[in-house]
Scaffold this active site. Structure first.
Site, PDB file in Angstrom:
ATOM      1  N   CYS A   2       0.860  -1.171   0.000  1.00 45.28           N
ATOM      2  CA  CYS A   2       0.000   0.000   0.000  1.00 45.28           C
ATOM      3  C   CYS A   2       0.903   1.229   0.000  1.00 45.28           C
ATOM      4  O   CYS A   2       2.120   1.124  -0.054  1.00 45.28           O
ATOM      5  CB  CYS A   2      -0.847   0.005   1.279  1.00 45.28           C
ATOM      6  SG  CYS A   2      -1.697  -1.557   1.588  1.00 45.28           S
ATOM      7  N   ARG A   3       0.289   2.376   0.052  1.00 46.03           N
ATOM      8  CA  ARG A   3       1.007   3.651   0.193  1.00 46.03           C
ATOM      9  C   ARG A   3       0.238   4.477   1.214  1.00 46.03           C
ATOM     10  O   ARG A   3      -0.993   4.438   1.235  1.00 46.03           O
ATOM     11  CB  ARG A   3       1.027   4.428  -1.147  1.00 46.03           C
ATOM     12  CG  ARG A   3       1.649   3.708  -2.341  1.00 46.03           C
ATOM     13  CD  ARG A   3       3.159   3.775  -2.353  1.00 46.03           C
ATOM     14  NE  ARG A   3       3.730   2.668  -1.597  1.00 46.03           N
ATOM     15  CZ  ARG A   3       5.058   2.503  -1.422  1.00 46.03           C
ATOM     16  NH1 ARG A   3       5.908   3.367  -1.923  1.00 46.03           N
ATOM     17  NH2 ARG A   3       5.495   1.494  -0.720  1.00 46.03           N
TER      18      ARG A   3
END
Lengths: 280, 280, 280, 280
Positions: A2-3
């Protein structure tokens, strides 16, 4: 997987960081050069502490299973609100289900939490992880991610009294459960925690090969380095960001957080400390 | 809390029962006269055994969090497929979250399961219910409903070998866990189970005040009773339905299933049996 | 802007092409090497002619605004149904709105239609394009895409009598409207049309630089070329595919459709013809 | 077909009216005693003018196709923001499609608009209604509702200069188009318009049988009438609401707006005027 991005400073419209930079979090949702996956299209979330006179100090959440890049409500919301402290997260799921209860950030009372990374062999470990929770917290786990269990384990182990010690003990417990199941490198991730005033950002993995994590140089310094960059004038002197990967290409604007480190951000600015470097 | 329908017989388009009758399941989603709630708009599901030559005997699922009454895909799907055995369910949730993993029917291998009703004080009991599961099944619980836990408990207690005994033992175990937590009337519901060939429908609650359940009179009899009703000619001689409430207003077309009863439906038609009538 | 796939041949489970190949349409939704955009995550659709004895010859539709790569219903559906002729499409939207009415394929009676490409300056031309529609068709345009208007213009210009002439006249009319607005290169795209028996695939753009389009070599030939590839045995001798980019890396398995060409596929196999090569 | 609520006054959290009253708008979405339909579960929207120092005076929108009663984001948002002027709307669609572009309120620049009611035989009239739009506005109609066309027609006819005259001329034009198509009673509805400072609420139908519309008695008067009602202390002296049906059961708290009337609400309070009472 994810970010994520966390902001603390003068109240700003979250769009200023989530939508508008060259490598904004929404741009990263479609293409993240430093990510384990380049597409983070499996839902997103924003958690923010309101800056207006809301009586309850609890943060608000917006979770959606649409890709961040095409969600109209995200655009509207992050342009209409202002917040002195907010989290945002775009998700690349290892597998189904994609549902709002699996979107970060997670909330408990006035606490926010988000995670980029993975608990290895989560399905195999899940029962023991759930059993390690304070029984009162067990029914509060509404989703099926590893990250939410990490959060409630950290609460079980004292996050609300001491976030660094609480998350540290939780990760050690997860590693212990992993070893008992023959999983040697259990924890992998960067983690963000906030209580409405202070922000803690962790980079840690059992094998010392965590996902990337960066924090911003302070704004007055940046404005001195880049007097011609107009965008920098939109931010106040206290504005600071922690983020999975740099939001722009300005050399020196973002510094990498070292492996096995926790960053504390409060009114005094950033402070770095070793995190879980002693042998388990 | 919900309404459901199960069909077994000649392959038909599910729309014939789910969409088209006067009191179809979709009509009940908007207004169910006999329901504990009149609106069942918190998601729905269809589970069907394909009638075409699919190699795997597993049923297929369609789950949606939209209200059934406005979902276009439901209309399309139930008009395009044909199935000799299908389940459909519309949900009225006691609370959030509304997500596909909370939509019935649930599936495990070739087994389908759905439920209308409630495990009382589910949040308080959930940890002990989850601990009572076969540890292998623990990570397969992806949603947060009581119903899904009932299903996996029934599998833990032998549903795949003997569905009536398996669900019976699971419900007794739930009642036991309930009593240990000071919850006297734990189980409440109607339940449907199928393996692709046989259908079992249960009506049971600890306090003997279960949600309603009906089954259809056989089609040749109905056609004799109502020779003028054209709709009845759309069904074959083997067509049989079990449903939370009657699909039409024809007197005598649907018979109520008694409290504490299990109905078995196979090639020989319906068979009624007492279910959990002995003291626990 | 998108990727699409059309199949005609022996009835198969659509998953065989949509989910399972190395470069399946779902794989292309996350990463399409030959696409104008690499991510096609703004909704998708499947349109299929049922192979079972449904009375109505109309195709069925499944449309979703979720990314194809994480939609569970798409997996379920394409494994449970069988069809001798189906379309599937993954969308990369130039802009909002992302909604089911903007998902391809579109349907009118027994006709299916889908498009990869763009009508340049669509917003500027839209009023005149809509005015060029048969007034009876005007209220049937439920979405806001250029593609849906192309479809109804083609119907206006006779698609149901002669698909090649009908689409040809519609595209010429669109170019004319474009020129009147100072837009010189108005049409760009690949288009698929079917009536349940025949499939037409078009590659055309005003500037003769269309998106890519490929068709499959016939299966007996392919099986002879690649006797060791087990997957090829899953297809019948009549199985044929037209697709935005090849589904696998087998040299010679897919042939490119030339610019300004229409491919007709019926019981006699593929036939290529020049399309709109004469000056407008 | 719908229910709506508009607030103007001291900045408040919208939840105070949308979620919390006995007959809140969300409660009405599940059960509206005075509605043409009792269930309004086909999407909803909130439009609000931010009270914080956002530079742009444009209102923000939140649109969702989920039923309002189970949407978590609606709960979060309406508890976290504050606004001195907001609209909210729950929809009961006459038919598909259910999509965000069909959710009210609609926005154009700093203008908000919403509608409860119907343009009779909308599909038959739609082409002529769309042709009557200012051609510049044509491509801004993104959805398929009659209401959005009414809004852009009102803008075409001068709403931004004079809302009462602009909407009046638009409704007269719609009636004219209706008569040309043999539809005698074309317009039916209540309408809300705002520009960020003033709120206009209209009740009008061609046949003089419009949906209900109510406005609140001023708060100091209400507090005098009901000194024991604690909830009333949550509102400031300027707080005023216009709503499809009363939010509580306090006799005298809400007054009905007469047929063929426009209510103007600004710093001086409510003003009633006849609207379209002269023969067309």
């Amino acid at each position: 997987m994810c970010r994520w991005l966390a902001y603390s400073g003068e109240p700003i419209r979250p769009a200023l960081l989530i939508l508008e930079p060259r490598h904004s979090l929404v741009a990263q949702s479609l293409n993240s050069p430093l990510g384990a996956e380049t597409v983070n299209g499996d839902g997103f979330g924003v958690g923010w502490y309101p800056s207006t006179g809301i009586e309850k100090p609890e943060p608000a959440l917006f979770h959606s299973i649409e890709p961040a890049w095409h969600d109209e409500n995200l655009r509207e919301l992050t342009r209409a609100i202002e917040s002195p402290l907010f989290f945002s997260h775009v998700r690349a799921a290892a597998g189904p289900p994609i549902q709002q209860t699996n979107c970060h950030p997670f909330r408990h009372g006035r606490w926010l939490f988000m995670h980029n990374g993975v608990i290895a062999h989560h399905a195999r470990l899940r029962r023991d992880l759930m059993l390690a929770l304070d029984p009162e917290l067990f029914p509060l786990v509404h989703g099926s991610t590893d990250s939410e269990v990490v959060f409630y384990l950290a609460i079980t182990y004292g996050l609300q009294e001491d976030p660094i010690a609480g998350l540290g003990r939780a990760l050690r417990r997860i590693e212990e459960i992993g070893r008992a199941h023959g999983v040697p490198e259990t924890v992998q991730g960067t983690f963000a925690v906030a209580d409405g005033e202070t922000l803690w950002a962790f980079r840690y993995s059992t094998s010392h090969r965590s996902r990337t994590l960066y924090y911003s140089v302070d704004i007055p310094t940046l404005q001195g380095m880049y007097p011609e960059v107009e965008r920098l004038r939109l931010f106040g002197a206290e504005a600071r960001v922690v983020v999975s990967e740099p939001l722009n290409d300005l050399p020196g604007a973002f510094l990498e957080v070292e492996e096995a480190t926790v960053l504390t951000l409060d009114a005094d600015g950033f402070r770095e400390e070793a995190f879980l470097r002693e042998p388990a």
